[in-house]
Write a protein that holds these residues in place. Structure first.
Motif, PDB file in Angstrom:
ATOM      1  N   SER A 101       0.859  -1.254   0.095  1.00  0.00           N
ATOM      2  CA  SER A 101       0.042  -0.185  -0.091  1.00  0.00           C
ATOM      3  C   SER A 101       0.763   1.271   0.057  1.00  0.00           C
ATOM      4  N   GLN A 102       2.246   1.114  -0.394  1.00  0.00           N
ATOM      5  CA  GLN A 102       2.936   2.360  -0.450  1.00  0.00           C
ATOM      6  C   GLN A 102       3.705   1.998  -2.058  1.00  0.00           C
ATOM      7  N   LEU A 103       3.731   2.878  -2.622  1.00  0.00           N
ATOM      8  CA  LEU A 103       4.260   2.917  -4.031  1.00  0.00           C
ATOM      9  C   LEU A 103       5.643   2.715  -4.048  1.00  0.00           C
ATOM     10  N   HIS A 125      -2.783  -5.322   4.002  1.00  0.00           N
ATOM     11  CA  HIS A 125      -2.817  -5.666   5.317  1.00  0.00           C
ATOM     12  C   HIS A 125      -1.704  -4.878   5.907  1.00  0.00           C
ATOM     13  N   HIS A 126      -0.793  -4.098   5.222  1.00  0.00           N
ATOM     14  CA  HIS A 126       0.571  -3.435   5.879  1.00  0.00           C
ATOM     15  C   HIS A 126      -0.005  -2.098   6.319  1.00  0.00           C
ATOM     16  N   ILE A 127       0.822  -1.594   7.455  1.00  0.00           N
ATOM     17  CA  ILE A 127       0.415  -0.568   8.020  1.00  0.00           C
ATOM     18  C   ILE A 127       0.734   0.898   7.386  1.00  0.00           C
ATOM     19  N   THR A 259      16.671 -17.470   0.933  1.00  0.00           N
ATOM     20  CA  THR A 259      17.005 -17.093   2.192  1.00  0.00           C
ATOM     21  C   THR A 259      15.739 -16.996   3.012  1.00  0.00           C
ATOM     22  N   GLU A 260      14.362 -17.033   2.545  1.00  0.00           N
ATOM     23  CA  GLU A 260      13.120 -16.900   2.991  1.00  0.00           C
ATOM     24  C   GLU A 260      13.125 -17.797   4.254  1.00  0.00           C
ATOM     25  N   GLY A 261      12.713 -17.643   5.162  1.00  0.00           N
ATOM     26  CA  GLY A 261      12.559 -18.538   6.397  1.00  0.00           C
ATOM     27  C   GLY A 261      13.795 -18.493   7.333  1.00  0.00           C
ATOM     28  N   LEU A 287      17.842  -5.907   5.272  1.00  0.00           N
ATOM     29  CA  LEU A 287      17.745  -6.549   6.694  1.00  0.00           C
ATOM     30  C   LEU A 287      16.349  -6.982   7.065  1.00  0.00           C
ATOM     31  N   SER A 288      16.087  -8.315   7.520  1.00  0.00           N
ATOM     32  CA  SER A 288      14.875  -8.783   7.978  1.00  0.00           C
ATOM     33  C   SER A 288      14.616  -8.929   9.371  1.00  0.00           C
ATOM     34  N   PHE A 289      13.379  -8.513   9.911  1.00  0.00           N
ATOM     35  CA  PHE A 289      13.252  -8.357  11.447  1.00  0.00           C
ATOM     36  C   PHE A 289      12.265  -9.329  11.638  1.00  0.00           C
ATOM     37  N   PHE A 305      16.611   1.678   9.728  1.00  0.00           N
ATOM     38  CA  PHE A 305      17.009   1.197   8.528  1.00  0.00           C
ATOM     39  C   PHE A 305      15.998   1.406   7.613  1.00  0.00           C
ATOM     40  N   ARG A 306      15.481   2.715   7.538  1.00  0.00           N
ATOM     41  CA  ARG A 306      14.538   3.185   6.299  1.00  0.00           C
ATOM     42  C   ARG A 306      13.448   1.882   6.099  1.00  0.00           C
ATOM     43  N   GLY A 307      12.887   1.341   7.009  1.00  0.00           N
ATOM     44  CA  GLY A 307      12.330   0.230   6.433  1.00  0.00           C
ATOM     45  C   GLY A 307      10.661   0.184   7.360  1.00  0.00           C
ATOM     46  N   GLY A 308      10.246  -0.633   7.535  1.00  0.00           N
ATOM     47  CA  GLY A 308       8.807  -0.899   8.049  1.00  0.00           C
ATOM     48  C   GLY A 308       8.200  -2.291   8.074  1.00  0.00           C
ATOM     49  N   GLY A 309       6.853  -2.402   8.135  1.00  0.00           N
ATOM     50  CA  GLY A 309       6.440  -3.566   7.848  1.00  0.00           C
ATOM     51  C   GLY A 309       5.284  -3.940   9.113  1.00  0.00           C
ATOM     52  N   HIS A 310       5.192  -5.167   9.354  1.00  0.00           N
ATOM     53  CA  HIS A 310       4.162  -5.506  10.512  1.00  0.00           C
ATOM     54  C   HIS A 310       5.015  -5.309  11.646  1.00  0.00           C
ATOM     55  N   PHE A 311       4.217  -5.444  12.944  1.00  0.00           N
ATOM     56  CA  PHE A 311       4.751  -5.324  14.210  1.00  0.00           C
ATOM     57  C   PHE A 311       5.809  -6.448  14.347  1.00  0.00           C
ATOM     58  N   ASN A 312       5.551  -7.554  14.288  1.00  0.00           N
ATOM     59  CA  ASN A 312       6.264  -8.983  14.403  1.00  0.00           C
ATOM     60  C   ASN A 312       7.322  -9.378  13.345  1.00  0.00           C
ATOM     61  N   ALA A 313       6.900  -8.565  12.158  1.00  0.00           N
ATOM     62  CA  ALA A 313       7.842  -8.912  11.081  1.00  0.00           C
ATOM     63  C   ALA A 313       7.889  -8.059  10.013  1.00  0.00           C
ATOM     64  N   ALA A 314       9.254  -7.343  10.224  1.00  0.00           N
ATOM     65  CA  ALA A 314       9.602  -6.031   9.215  1.00  0.00           C
ATOM     66  C   ALA A 314      10.903  -6.229   8.689  1.00  0.00           C
ATOM     67  N   GLY A 315      11.120  -5.129   7.824  1.00  0.00           N
ATOM     68  CA  GLY A 315      12.261  -5.251   7.051  1.00  0.00           C
ATOM     69  C   GLY A 315      13.051  -4.022   6.810  1.00  0.00           C
ATOM     70  N   GLY A 316      14.094  -3.751   6.314  1.00  0.00           N
ATOM     71  CA  GLY A 316      14.750  -2.488   6.148  1.00  0.00           C
ATOM     72  C   GLY A 316      15.983  -2.854   5.269  1.00  0.00           C
ATOM     73  N   GLU A 317      16.562  -1.592   4.918  1.00  0.00           N
ATOM     74  CA  GLU A 317      17.937  -1.549   4.345  1.00  0.00           C
ATOM     75  C   GLU A 317      18.936  -0.783   4.520  1.00  0.00           C
ATOM     76  N   SER A 318      20.185  -0.712   4.208  1.00  0.00           N
ATOM     77  CA  SER A 318      21.171  -0.052   4.288  1.00  0.00           C
ATOM     78  C   SER A 318      22.328  -0.086   3.311  1.00  0.00           C
TER      79      SER A 318
HETATM   80  P1  5GP Z   1      10.858  -9.950   4.985  1.00  0.00           P
HETATM   81  O1  5GP Z   1      11.891 -10.119   6.062  1.00  0.00           O
HETATM   82  O2  5GP Z   1      10.143 -11.146   4.671  1.00  0.00           O
HETATM   83  O3  5GP Z   1      11.654  -9.546   3.443  1.00  0.00           O
HETATM   84  O4  5GP Z   1       9.742  -8.771   5.108  1.00  0.00           O
HETATM   85  C1  5GP Z   1       8.756  -8.843   6.181  1.00  0.00           C
HETATM   86  C2  5GP Z   1       7.864  -7.804   5.996  1.00  0.00           C
HETATM   87  O5  5GP Z   1       8.567  -6.598   6.429  1.00  0.00           O
HETATM   88  C3  5GP Z   1       7.188  -7.529   4.524  1.00  0.00           C
HETATM   89  O6  5GP Z   1       5.767  -8.014   4.676  1.00  0.00           O
HETATM   90  C4  5GP Z   1       7.083  -6.137   4.688  1.00  0.00           C
HETATM   91  O7  5GP Z   1       5.999  -5.503   5.112  1.00  0.00           O
HETATM   92  C5  5GP Z   1       8.104  -5.616   5.638  1.00  0.00           C
HETATM   93  N1  5GP Z   1       9.349  -5.010   4.809  1.00  0.00           N
HETATM   94  C6  5GP Z   1      10.582  -5.742   4.469  1.00  0.00           C
HETATM   95  N2  5GP Z   1      11.258  -4.796   3.928  1.00  0.00           N
HETATM   96  C7  5GP Z   1      10.882  -3.792   3.897  1.00  0.00           C
HETATM   97  C8  5GP Z   1      11.360  -2.508   3.598  1.00  0.00           C
HETATM   98  O8  5GP Z   1      12.576  -2.147   2.983  1.00  0.00           O
HETATM   99  N3  5GP Z   1      10.733  -1.306   3.794  1.00  0.00           N
HETATM  100  C9  5GP Z   1       9.201  -1.492   4.300  1.00  0.00           C
HETATM  101  N4  5GP Z   1       8.745  -0.437   4.526  1.00  0.00           N
HETATM  102  N5  5GP Z   1       8.883  -2.628   4.728  1.00  0.00           N
HETATM  103  C10 5GP Z   1       9.582  -3.938   4.668  1.00  0.00           C
END
Ligand code: 5GP
Ligand code: MN
Length: 347
Positions: A101-103, A125-127, A259-261, A287-289, A305-318
């Motif tokens: 839901s974000q371009l 269903h993403h915030i 690397t999924e999982g 990064l996956s969290f 890490f300029r990222g986001g996602g769900h409360f318990n599953a998120a990600g970002g980058e560097s």
């Molecule tokens: P995964 O770790 O499986 O790549 O991502 C888990 C969740 O984190 C994804 O469903 C997505 O919502 C969110 N996510 C992962 N990478 C990014 C990112 O770089 N930016 C944002 N905003 N969300 C991310």
């Protein structure tokens, strides 16, 4: 917060979808996972029954492990041929945005979707959704976008059109996004939806086989290597993490999606409530969290890490090196010490 589709809007869109065959493009976030591919192909097979001309077009491929999905061979990846992709989007009457839901989540496709003339329908269903679409079916509490696609079909009063093919796709996304029904968002209502999907005759055991008993030998060796050599535990912060270098990915010939999982193994360590996977990808470090309970993985990802996602599953980058990214990650943990190590809680 955006509203769900209003009743009038639903009827308007339902009429359009039921009466006039039109050009439809179904898009997903980049590197689509099981929920993104499952929801888009599920919707594809459903809408086909109304004789639309439909293209499923994610930005790129999320991995071979999802190629078993029915009609996956008809999927077009925008980044393989951006000119063709641009034409498809510009000629579309309707564009669906599924599982994002974000371009910014669709790379270069974002600007085209923003400006093209099509009617845009977002199901996600993403915030923090952005207001780029004309219609939204959005619920941050939904366990998966596939569940929302089921509701979409239900709203069109068309659940009788859910056959084993549609069900296979929707079941795939539900299984992957709920961690096989383990995560808290798994509700009795979701199990009832799954029961309906199973009643179509869909072969759930085949989906499970394809998803979980289909590893390449390399991937299993890579997993063993990561668990023996790369998994680090920080007991005082109840945190576990794995850092993977580019050389290691090459050494084991690890492909997209393989690397999924992996991050879930770090989270599965007894007592761990926060886990990270830090991977040196070609352009950026990814990064996956994952977290358990009240550790806000999405807030952590957004803050550092300029990222986001769900409360318990998120990600970002560097954009830093993998070594510096690891140091930044460790420093960031200190800022969350109040949640990670309240008195008497370390492992
Ligand atoms: P995964 O770790 O499986 O790549 O991502 C888990 C969740 O984190 C994804 O469903 C997505 O919502 C969110 N996510 C992962 N990478 C990014 C990112 O770089 N930016 C944002 N905003 N969300 C991310
Ligand atoms: Mn999802």
């Amino acid at each position: 917060m955006l509203s769900s589709i209003g009743i009038n809007n639903i009827h308007k869109i339902a009429r359009k979808l039921k009466e006039n065959p039109c050009n439809i493009v179904i898009t997903t976030h980049h590197k689509p996972d099981g929920d993104a591919m499952g929801s888009s192909l599920g919707l594809y097979h459903f809408l086909k029954k109304y004789h639309h001309h439909i293209t499923v077009m994610p930005p790129n491929d999320g991995g071979k492990y999802l190629h078993f999905l029915p009609a996956h061979d008809e999927v077009i990846f925008f980044e393989d041929n951006p000119e063709q992709g641009k034409n498809l989007l510009e000629q579309a009457d309707i564009i669906f945005s599924l599982d994002y839901s974000q371009l910014s989540r669709v790379n270069e496709m974002g600007d085209i979707i923003r400006t093209c003339k099509a009617t845009k329908i977002m199901i996600d269903h993403h915030i923090d959704p952005q207001p780029f679409s004309d219609y939204q079916l959005w619920d941050e509490h939904a366990a998966s976008t596939c569940e929302l696609v089921y509701h979409f079909i239900e709203t069109l009063e068309d659940t009788d059109k859910i056959d084993a093919t549609v069900a296979t796709c929707l079941y795939t996304g539900i299984v992957t996004d709920t961690g096989s029904f383990r995560f808290p968002a798994t509700t009795p209502h979701l199990h009832r939806i799954v029961a309906k999907l199973m009643e179509t005759g869909m072969k759930h055991h085949v989906v499970q086989e394809m998803l979980f008993n289909n590893s390449s030998f390399n991937r299993l060796q890579f997993l063993g290597y990561c668990l023996s050599n790369k998994l680090k535990i920080i007991p005082e912060y109840r945190t576990a993490y794995i850092v993977v270098t580019r050389e290691e990915l090459e050494q084991f010939n690890i492909q997209t999606g393989e690397t999924e999982g992996l991050v879930n193994y770090a989270l599965s360590v007894e007592g761990v409530i926060f886990a990270a996977l830090i991977i040196d990808r070609t352009v950026k470090v990814k990064l996956s969290f994952r977290s358990i309970g009240d550790f806000p993985a999405n807030e952590f990802a957004g803050k550092f890490f300029r990222g986001g996602g769900h409360f318990n599953a998120a990600g970002g980058e560097s954009e830093d090196s993998i070594e510096i990214t690891e140091k930044r990650f460790l420093n960031a943990l200190h800022e969350y010490a109040h949640i990670l190590c309240p008195p008497g809680k370390n492992i």
